[in-house]
Write a protein that holds these residues in place. Structure first.
Motif, PDB file in Angstrom:
ATOM      1  N   ASP A   1       7.908  35.244  -3.577  1.00  0.00           N
ATOM      2  CA  ASP A   1       7.238  36.570  -3.790  1.00  0.00           C
ATOM      3  C   ASP A   1       8.403  37.423  -3.945  1.00  0.00           C
ATOM      4  OD1 ASP A   1       4.606  35.453  -3.438  1.00  0.00           O
ATOM      5  OD2 ASP A   1       5.000  35.319  -1.213  1.00  0.00           O
ATOM      6  N   LYS A   2       8.031  38.649  -4.559  1.00  0.00           N
ATOM      7  CA  LYS A   2       8.804  39.919  -4.818  1.00  0.00           C
ATOM      8  C   LYS A   2       8.758  40.870  -3.974  1.00  0.00           C
ATOM      9  CE  LYS A   2      10.851  42.649  -8.458  1.00  0.00           C
ATOM     10  NZ  LYS A   2      12.159  42.425  -8.238  1.00  0.00           N
ATOM     11  N   GLY A   3       9.553  41.226  -3.157  1.00  0.00           N
ATOM     12  CA  GLY A   3       9.368  42.506  -2.201  1.00  0.00           C
ATOM     13  C   GLY A   3      10.360  43.441  -2.626  1.00  0.00           C
ATOM     14  N   SER A   4      10.274  44.534  -2.055  1.00  0.00           N
ATOM     15  CA  SER A   4      10.850  45.812  -2.349  1.00  0.00           C
ATOM     16  C   SER A   4      12.266  45.872  -1.466  1.00  0.00           C
ATOM     17  CB  SER A   4      10.220  47.155  -2.151  1.00  0.00           C
ATOM     18  OG  SER A   4       9.663  47.299  -0.792  1.00  0.00           O
ATOM     19  N   ILE A   5      12.244  45.105  -0.373  1.00  0.00           N
ATOM     20  CA  ILE A   5      13.420  45.071   0.614  1.00  0.00           C
ATOM     21  C   ILE A   5      14.112  43.731   0.332  1.00  0.00           C
ATOM     22  CG2 ILE A   5      14.495  45.305   2.814  1.00  0.00           C
ATOM     23  CD1 ILE A   5      11.796  47.086   3.705  1.00  0.00           C
ATOM     24  N   LEU A   6      13.398  42.770   0.712  1.00  0.00           N
ATOM     25  CA  LEU A   6      14.089  41.525   0.638  1.00  0.00           C
ATOM     26  C   LEU A   6      14.297  41.049  -0.823  1.00  0.00           C
ATOM     27  CD1 LEU A   6      14.472  38.864   2.716  1.00  0.00           C
ATOM     28  CD2 LEU A   6      12.445  37.983   2.029  1.00  0.00           C
ATOM     29  N   ASN A   7      15.613  40.413  -0.947  1.00  0.00           N
ATOM     30  CA  ASN A   7      15.981  39.721  -2.106  1.00  0.00           C
ATOM     31  C   ASN A   7      16.884  38.235  -1.681  1.00  0.00           C
ATOM     32  OD1 ASN A   7      18.521  40.621  -1.546  1.00  0.00           O
ATOM     33  ND2 ASN A   7      18.320  42.794  -2.180  1.00  0.00           N
ATOM     34  N   LEU A   8      17.566  37.695  -2.597  1.00  0.00           N
ATOM     35  CA  LEU A   8      18.084  36.517  -2.444  1.00  0.00           C
ATOM     36  C   LEU A   8      19.122  36.679  -1.319  1.00  0.00           C
ATOM     37  CD1 LEU A   8      17.801  34.472  -5.560  1.00  0.00           C
ATOM     38  CD2 LEU A   8      16.220  34.071  -3.664  1.00  0.00           C
ATOM     39  N   SER A   9      19.904  37.611  -1.668  1.00  0.00           N
ATOM     40  CA  SER A   9      21.374  37.994  -0.876  1.00  0.00           C
ATOM     41  C   SER A   9      20.838  38.433   0.458  1.00  0.00           C
ATOM     42  CB  SER A   9      22.066  39.216  -1.562  1.00  0.00           C
ATOM     43  OG  SER A   9      22.478  38.713  -2.785  1.00  0.00           O
ATOM     44  N   ILE A  10      19.975  39.079   0.653  1.00  0.00           N
ATOM     45  CA  ILE A  10      19.436  39.264   2.263  1.00  0.00           C
ATOM     46  C   ILE A  10      18.792  38.307   2.738  1.00  0.00           C
ATOM     47  CG2 ILE A  10      17.743  40.992   3.559  1.00  0.00           C
ATOM     48  CD1 ILE A  10      18.144  43.244   1.767  1.00  0.00           C
ATOM     49  N   MET A  11      18.007  37.509   2.140  1.00  0.00           N
ATOM     50  CA  MET A  11      17.700  36.210   2.618  1.00  0.00           C
ATOM     51  C   MET A  11      18.807  35.265   3.267  1.00  0.00           C
ATOM     52  SD  MET A  11      14.648  33.650   1.259  1.00  0.00           S
ATOM     53  CE  MET A  11      15.663  33.379  -0.171  1.00  0.00           C
ATOM     54  N   SER A  12      19.950  35.095   2.093  1.00  0.00           N
ATOM     55  CA  SER A  12      20.968  34.711   2.791  1.00  0.00           C
ATOM     56  C   SER A  12      21.728  35.326   3.952  1.00  0.00           C
ATOM     57  CB  SER A  12      21.963  34.347   1.518  1.00  0.00           C
ATOM     58  OG  SER A  12      21.621  33.618   0.623  1.00  0.00           O
ATOM     59  N   GLN A  13      21.925  36.555   4.151  1.00  0.00           N
ATOM     60  CA  GLN A  13      22.254  37.323   5.136  1.00  0.00           C
ATOM     61  C   GLN A  13      21.419  36.889   6.402  1.00  0.00           C
ATOM     62  OE1 GLN A  13      22.361  41.660   4.403  1.00  0.00           O
ATOM     63  NE2 GLN A  13      23.118  41.940   6.486  1.00  0.00           N
ATOM     64  N   LEU A  14      20.116  36.828   6.276  1.00  0.00           N
ATOM     65  CA  LEU A  14      19.067  36.353   7.224  1.00  0.00           C
ATOM     66  C   LEU A  14      19.439  35.152   8.004  1.00  0.00           C
ATOM     67  CD1 LEU A  14      15.591  37.765   6.092  1.00  0.00           C
ATOM     68  CD2 LEU A  14      17.188  38.819   7.868  1.00  0.00           C
ATOM     69  N   SER A  15      20.045  34.085   6.866  1.00  0.00           N
ATOM     70  CA  SER A  15      20.020  32.793   7.458  1.00  0.00           C
ATOM     71  C   SER A  15      21.458  32.626   8.386  1.00  0.00           C
ATOM     72  CB  SER A  15      20.329  31.834   6.061  1.00  0.00           C
ATOM     73  OG  SER A  15      21.427  32.353   5.405  1.00  0.00           O
ATOM     74  N   PHE A  16      22.456  33.669   8.141  1.00  0.00           N
ATOM     75  CA  PHE A  16      23.352  33.568   9.227  1.00  0.00           C
ATOM     76  C   PHE A  16      23.155  33.747  10.425  1.00  0.00           C
ATOM     77  CE2 PHE A  16      26.617  35.362   6.090  1.00  0.00           C
ATOM     78  CZ  PHE A  16      26.677  34.285   5.088  1.00  0.00           C
ATOM     79  N   PHE A  17      21.756  34.150  10.983  1.00  0.00           N
ATOM     80  CA  PHE A  17      21.375  34.174  12.231  1.00  0.00           C
ATOM     81  C   PHE A  17      19.986  33.568  12.583  1.00  0.00           C
ATOM     82  CE2 PHE A  17      20.452  38.303  10.654  1.00  0.00           C
ATOM     83  CZ  PHE A  17      19.121  38.684  10.916  1.00  0.00           C
ATOM     84  N   ILE A  18      19.236  33.293  11.461  1.00  0.00           N
ATOM     85  CA  ILE A  18      18.082  32.569  11.671  1.00  0.00           C
ATOM     86  C   ILE A  18      17.992  31.337  10.816  1.00  0.00           C
ATOM     87  CG2 ILE A  18      15.501  32.570  10.900  1.00  0.00           C
ATOM     88  CD1 ILE A  18      15.885  35.398  10.996  1.00  0.00           C
ATOM     89  N   PRO A  19      17.662  29.999  11.382  1.00  0.00           N
ATOM     90  CA  PRO A  19      17.910  28.964  10.699  1.00  0.00           C
ATOM     91  C   PRO A  19      17.538  28.990   9.231  1.00  0.00           C
ATOM     92  CG  PRO A  19      17.301  28.517  12.921  1.00  0.00           C
ATOM     93  CD  PRO A  19      17.320  30.016  12.641  1.00  0.00           C
ATOM     94  N   GLY A  20      18.054  28.387   8.314  1.00  0.00           N
ATOM     95  CA  GLY A  20      17.809  28.153   6.801  1.00  0.00           C
ATOM     96  C   GLY A  20      16.574  27.693   6.541  1.00  0.00           C
ATOM     97  N   GLU A  21      16.213  26.838   7.583  1.00  0.00           N
ATOM     98  CA  GLU A  21      14.971  25.919   7.039  1.00  0.00           C
ATOM     99  C   GLU A  21      13.700  26.815   7.287  1.00  0.00           C
ATOM    100  OE1 GLU A  21      16.657  24.203  11.191  1.00  0.00           O
ATOM    101  OE2 GLU A  21      17.634  25.011   9.042  1.00  0.00           O
ATOM    102  N   PHE A  22      13.810  27.815   8.052  1.00  0.00           N
ATOM    103  CA  PHE A  22      12.763  28.850   8.336  1.00  0.00           C
ATOM    104  C   PHE A  22      12.545  29.612   7.123  1.00  0.00           C
ATOM    105  CE2 PHE A  22      12.847  28.697  13.167  1.00  0.00           C
ATOM    106  CZ  PHE A  22      12.678  27.311  13.168  1.00  0.00           C
ATOM    107  N   LEU A  23      13.723  29.886   6.181  1.00  0.00           N
ATOM    108  CA  LEU A  23      13.468  30.948   5.180  1.00  0.00           C
ATOM    109  C   LEU A  23      13.350  30.165   3.740  1.00  0.00           C
ATOM    110  CD1 LEU A  23      16.740  32.885   6.836  1.00  0.00           C
ATOM    111  CD2 LEU A  23      14.303  33.367   6.886  1.00  0.00           C
TER     112      LEU A  23
END
Length: 616
Positions: free
Chosen positions: A331-353
C-alpha cells in the motif's frame, strides 16, 4: 638424570597455523557440505592470482555483491572485511583476503560463528565497530618519540584498503577508547576453542587516543544497511536498483541522516566513539546489522550449480518475472516508504514488516477523526504501527496564527523543557508499535511490555517499554467525564492522575506522546531527569529533558500481519455493515415507515431522543 626430550613442551604453532585451524573449524561447523563446495567454487571463479596467492580485491567483492556505485560504500566494506579477515589476530589487519580469510569474514558477518564460539561470544558489536573505525594520531596531538610523517604529516597517505577521511595507521584498534582489553570475548573464545588461550596474548599495543568511525563512512554504511535490510536468501541486490535513483535515493539519504544524528552532531564531531556506539545500538537499533547475513551468504551459493537440471534440459529463468514478485510495501502511505520501513526493521524484526504491512488508516484518505480511526483500526487482531508526522510549533512567546493552536497548548501543563529539535518549523515523525489490538480506554490503558515508542525524524530514537508502569496506550473519545479525549502513549488515564485535578489539563507522562481528539496537534515529552514513573524508558542518545509540540500533517496506522489477519478484519467489517443495514431496515409489521420510526425514537434506539436504550 633419566629425563628425555619427551618432557619438553612442544613449541606453540605459528599464527598462520592457528588461523588455518580456526578457519577449518569454522568451515566444518558453520557451513554445510554443499555451502562449502559452493563457496570454494565461487572463490575460485573470483580470485586473482598474484605471487602464487589467490585473493579477492575490492572491486571484485563489490561487483559480486552488486553494491551500487552511487553509495560510495565499497572502500568502507573492503576495510571491514580486510579487518575481520585477520581474525583472531586482529593486530595483523588488514589481511589479504584468501580462502581461509574469507571463511572468517563470512562466518562472522553472517553470525554463524556462534555455532562454534558459544562461550562468551554472543555479540559481534565491538568487532564490527573496530572494523569500521580508524585511528589518527593527528586528532590526539603530538606523541613523543614519534616523528613518522605517515602518522603526523599533513600529506599522510591512507592505505588503499581503507576508506578515506583519516590518515590511517592502525585499523581502529583502540583499547583505551573502547573500554576493553584488546583480548575481547570474541577473540578469547576463538583461542579457547583451540586450547590456545594461554599461548597467544596480544600484549599491550600502541597507545591510542582517538579511534572512531568517520561520520561520512558511517552514513555510507547505514545507507547500504537500509538498502539490504529486506534482502532475502539468495536474493539479488540488483533487484533493488530502483531504490538508489531519484526520489528513492533521497528518501534513503534522509533516513540515513536521521540515524547518524542519533550518534553525533556532524558539525561538532568528526566521528563516532565506541562508548556511544555501544550504548545506542542495542537499545535503538539491535537488528541494524541483520542485512549482512543474506548479503554475505551469496558467497555460499554458486550460480553454476543447479541440481534440478538434467542433461538436455533447456535453460529456464531462475527468478520470477518482476510483475509476479510481491512488492515490499503493498500500500502507499503519506509517511511510510521503503526507506522508513527499513529504518523500522532496525528495531522491529523484518519478518513483521517486509511484504506484511497493510495500511489500515490514513488521515489523508479517511479523515482526521477518532470515529474513522476506530472503524478502520479496531478490528485488526495483530500488531500495529502508528506513525504521525508534523511541524514543530513556535514558542508561546511568539505570534500564534490560530485559535485552535492556542486552545491545544492550554490543555498542556506549562512548558518546562526546551525543544528537542532545531526549533520552529522543524519536521518531526514519531511512532508507536503495539502488539495488542486497539480498544477503548476505560479504567486502565492497553498494551504490553513489547510496546515501543519511537522517533524517526529528525533523529532516530527508541523508547522501550517499562515493566513497572503499564500506561502504554490510551484511546478515549471526548465525553462528559473526559472532555478532552484523544490518543496518548505513556500517559495515565485522566481518572487515575492525582497531579492534574482539572479535567481541562492533559496528564502528560514523563516519556509520552499525546494527540488531541481532532488529530490536529500533538506533543512529545521526554523528562529524563525524572528517571521513573513512566511506561516508557528514557533515551539512550539524549540524556536531557525536552518537549516537542507540533501540528499534525499526516497520521496513519499500519497492520503487521498477513492474509489471515486481513481476512478476519474483512469479515468483521462485513458483519458490522450487515448489522448496520439491518438496523436501518427494521420493519415492525405496520407497513407505515413513519410510524415505525416514531416507535423506535420513543424506544430510544434511533433519532435525537435516544436515551441509551433504557426500557424504563
Amino acid at each position: 638424570m633419566g629425563q628425555t626430550h619427551s618432557d619438553e613442551k612442544r613449541a606453540p604453532p605459528s599464527r598462520e597455523e592457528v588461523a588455518k585451524v580456526l578457519a577449518n573449524k569454522f568451515a566444518d561447523k558453520c557451513f554445510t557440505s554443499l555451502e562449502l563446495y559452493s563457496f570454494k567454487e565461487v572463490f575460485k571463479s573470483l580470485a586473482d592470482l598474484e605471487q602464487n596467492v589467490r585473493h579477492l580485491k575490492e572491486d571484485t567483492i563489490t561487483r559480486f555483491l552488486e553494491i551500487p556505485d552511487v553509495l560510495g560504500v565499497s572502500p568502507v566494506i573492503f576495510q571491514m572485511v580486510s579487518y575481520i579477515g585477520a581474525f583472531p589476530f586482529l593486530r595483523d589487519a588488514p589481511a589479504v583476503l584468501g580462502l581461509e580469510e574469507m571463511v572468517m569474514v563470512i562466518t562472522i558477518m553472517t553470525d554463524r560463528y556462534q555455532r562454534v564460539l558459544a562461550k562468551g561470544a554472543a555479540d559481534r558489536r565491538k568487532l564490527l565497530f573496530k572494523s569500521l573505525a580508524v585511528y589518527d594520531r593527528k586528532l590526539s596531538g603530538p606523541t613523543s618519540n614519534d616523528k613518522s610523517p605517515v602518522a603526523n604529516g599533513p600529506e599522510a597517505p591512507a592505505a588503499s584498503s581503507h576508506a578515506s577521511g583519516f590518515a590511517v595507521d592502525v585499523a581502529g584498534d583502540d583499547e583505551d577508547e573502547l573500554g576493553y582489553d584488546d583480548e575481547d570475548e570474541l577473540v578469547l573464545a576463538a583461542f579457547d576453542s583451540l586450547d590456545y588461550v594461554n599461548v597467544y596474548k596480544h600484549g599491550d599495543g600502541p597507545s591510542a587516543d582517538s579511534a572512531m568511525i568517520p561520520a561520512d563512512n558511517f552514513r555510507k554504511i547505514i545507507m547500504l544497511l537500509l538498502l539490504v535490510a529486506p534482502l532475502g536468501a539468495q536474493e539479488s541486490l540488483s533487484s533493488y536498483s530502483n531504490r538508489v535513483v531519484g526520489e528513492e535515493l533521497e528518501q534513503l539519504t534522509v533516513a540515513a541522516n536521521c540515524i547518524v544524528a542519533s550518534f553525533l552532531d556532524v558539525e561538532q564531531s568528526p566521528g563516532i566513539k565506541f562508548p556511544r556506539f555501544n550504548a545506542i545500538i542495542p537499545v535503538s537499533m539491535p537488528f541494524i546489522f541483520s542485512g549482512f547475513t543474506p548479503l554475505f551468504e551469496h558467497f555460499l551459493f554458486s550460480k553454476t550449480l543447479d541440481f534440478h537440471k538434467h542433461i538436455g534440459d533447456k535453460p529456464e529463468a531462475s527468478t520470477l518475472p518482476p510483475e509476479l514478485v510481491q512488492p515490499l510495501l503493498q500500500d502507499k502511505g503519506s509517511i511510510l516508504n521503503l526507506s522508513i520501513m527499513s529504518q523500522l526493521s532496525f528495531f522491529i524484526p523484518g519478518e513483521f514488516l517486509f511484504r506484511k504491512l497493510r495500511l489500515l488508516y490514513s488521515g489523508d484518505e479517511d479523515g482526521f477523526s477518532m470515529g474513522s480511526f476506530e472503524t478502520k483500526v479496531f478490528n485488526w487482531r495483530a500488531p500495529t504501527i502508528l506513525l504521525v508526522h508534523g511541524t514543530c510549533l513556535p514558542d508561546e512567546t511568539q505570534y500564534r496564527t490560530t485559535g485552535a493552536e492556542t486552545a491545544f497548548l492550554s490543555t498542556l501543563p506549562p512548558r518546562r523543557f526546551p525543544s528537542g529539535n532545531r526549533g520552529t518549523g522543524e519536521k518531526v515523525t514519531f511512532g508507536v508499535y503495539l502488539s495488542q489490538p486497539w480498544r477503548h480506554t476505560h479504567r486502565e490503558c492497553f498494551g504490553d511490555s513489547d510496546s515501543l515508542l519511537f522517533q524517526l525524524q529528525p533523529m532516530h530514537d527508541v523508547f522501550r517499554a517499562s515493566t513497572t508502569y503499564k500506561d502504554y496506550a490510551s484511546f478515549m473519545k471526548p465525553s462528559a467525564s473526559t472532555p478532552l479525549g484523544g490518543v496518548s502513549f505513556g500517559c495515565p488515564p485522566p481518572q487515575h492522575t492525582q497531579t492534574y485535578r482539572r479535567s481541562s489539563i492533559i496528564p502528560v507522562g514523563p516519556v509520552s506522546l499525546v494527540m488531541d481528539s481532532s488529530f490536529e496537534f500533538g506533543c512529545f515529552t521526554h523528562n529524563y531527569t525524572s528517571r521513573g514513573g513512566s511506561a516508557f524508558q528514557g533515551s539512550a542518545a539524549r540524556k536531557f529533558d525536552f518537549q516537542d509540540r507540533f501540528e499534525i500533517s499526516s497520521l496513519e496506522v499500519w497492520g503487521c500481519g498477513g492474509d489471515e489477519e486481513a481476512k478476519h478484519q474483512a469479515e468483521r467489517w462485513a458483519w458490522e455493515a450487515r448489522e448496520a443495514e439491518a438496523r436501518r431496515r427494521i420493519n415492525l409489521g405496520t407497513g407505515d415507515i413513519e410510524a415505525d420510526r416514531a416507535l423506535l425514537e420513543m424506544a430510544g434506539l434511533i433519532g435525537g431522543n435516544r436515551s441509551g436504550g433504557s426500557m424504563m
